[in-house]
Enzyme design. Structure first.
Site, PDB file in Angstrom:
ATOM      1  N   ASP A 174       0.948  -1.224  -0.070  1.00  0.00           N
ATOM      2  CA  ASP A 174       0.404  -0.169  -0.220  1.00  0.00           C
ATOM      3  C   ASP A 174       1.077   1.511   0.249  1.00  0.00           C
ATOM      4  O   ASP A 174       2.311   1.227  -0.092  1.00  0.00           O
ATOM      5  CB  ASP A 174      -1.195   0.283   1.170  1.00  0.00           C
ATOM      6  CG  ASP A 174      -1.877  -1.414   1.538  1.00  0.00           C
ATOM      7  OD1 ASP A 174      -2.788  -1.779   0.300  1.00  0.00           O
ATOM      8  OD2 ASP A 174      -2.305  -1.345   2.218  1.00  0.00           O
ATOM      9  N   TYR A 190       6.487  -9.879   7.389  1.00  0.00           N
ATOM     10  CA  TYR A 190       6.814  -8.723   7.112  1.00  0.00           C
ATOM     11  C   TYR A 190       7.041  -7.788   9.267  1.00  0.00           C
ATOM     12  O   TYR A 190       6.465  -8.825   9.522  1.00  0.00           O
ATOM     13  CB  TYR A 190       5.085  -8.109   7.387  1.00  0.00           C
ATOM     14  CG  TYR A 190       4.661  -7.741   5.244  1.00  0.00           C
ATOM     15  CD1 TYR A 190       4.375  -6.771   4.884  1.00  0.00           C
ATOM     16  CD2 TYR A 190       4.403  -9.362   5.628  1.00  0.00           C
ATOM     17  CE1 TYR A 190       4.538  -7.443   3.656  1.00  0.00           C
ATOM     18  CE2 TYR A 190       3.379  -9.235   4.045  1.00  0.00           C
ATOM     19  CZ  TYR A 190       3.679  -8.297   3.340  1.00  0.00           C
ATOM     20  OH  TYR A 190       3.017  -8.468   1.409  1.00  0.00           O
TER      21      TYR A 190
END
Length: 249
Positions: free
Chosen positions: A52, A110
């Protein structure tokens, strides 16, 4: 024609995410343009993770096909001479023509970083979320343990998701605190839903401040309702660490 794989690191602050879109510049757009100029061909990369806007990466993966005579392992050096300083290709190599970064089995990792102290640190503002309320590390760790394994993560994805199947497998989900007041939420899984890691982070923060109990996580998962989980944490605290492919690519 050969297929080349790139491992791409970037600071996502100045970009509208990975995927090309009409409202601003993206990582994919910059790579396509720079590779096309370098190689004298029309190049379109295919990325492994469509991060994003504002999200960072140390090891996103992209592939492209080319007729260039430049050795694949040398492309990263030539490319980095032309890329902006906030995008750096860590390495490049040739891979089999059927290698696809999203269709091959992979394990993605992540990290979500939180600066948990009363006063912010300006040098951390781009890649770490400043949160001044005290967070209970032990409760966050207990909650994170409930997220490990295979679950339906519909409660932990954006309502905008296009995924029909929301079952995902989290191989690990941990929370650690360093001496410099940084809490790091680290998740590894075989696949992720839209905003999934940021919603996990926001939910664990809610646990950390006592708004949710650690034991509420199984119920949140069972409800399969986005409203049951915590808020979506800001994008700038999230970094894709890397992708491990089972085939060794």
């Amino acid at each position: 024609m050969k297929r080349v794989k790139l491992v791409v690191a970037y600071e996502g602050t100045n970009y509208c995410g990975w995927q090309i879109q009409p409202n601003g510049i993206t990582i994919e757009e910059v790579l396509n343009r720079t590779l096309s100029e370098l190689l004298g061909e029309v190049i379109q990369v295919t990325g492994a993770s469509r991060t994003d806007a504002g999200v960072h990466s140390l090891g996103n993966v992209a592939v492209f096909d080319t007729d260039t005579r430049i050795p694949p392992e040398k492309i990263c050096y030539a490319l980095n001479q032309r890329l902006p300083e906030d995008i750096v290709v860590q390495n490049s190599c040739q891979v089999p023509e059927d290698f696809h970064p999203r269709r091959c089995y992979s394990e993605k990792t992540y990290e979500y970083r939180i600066l948990n102290r009363k006063i912010p640190v300006p040098t951390l503002r781009r890649d770490t979320y400043f949160y001044y309320r005290d967070l209970n590390l032990e409760n966050m760790q207990k909650a994170a343990a409930f997220l490990q394994g295979e679950h339906d993560f519909r409660s932990f994805c954006s309502v905008k998701t296009s995924a029909e199947n929301t079952v995902r497998n989290l191989l690990s989900c941990t929370v650690e605190k360093s001496r410099d007041s940084i809490l790091t939420i680290r998740v590894t899984g075989t696949g992720f839903l839209y905003n999934m890691v940021r919603i996990i982070a926001g939910t664990l923060i809610a646990v950390g401040v006592g708004e949710l109990a650690p034991e509420s996580i199984p119920e949140i998962l069972q409800k399969k309702d986005r409203n049951a989980a915590g808020p979506t944490a800001p994008a700038h605290g999230l970094t894709m660490i890397g992708i491990n492919y089972g085939g060794g690519n």
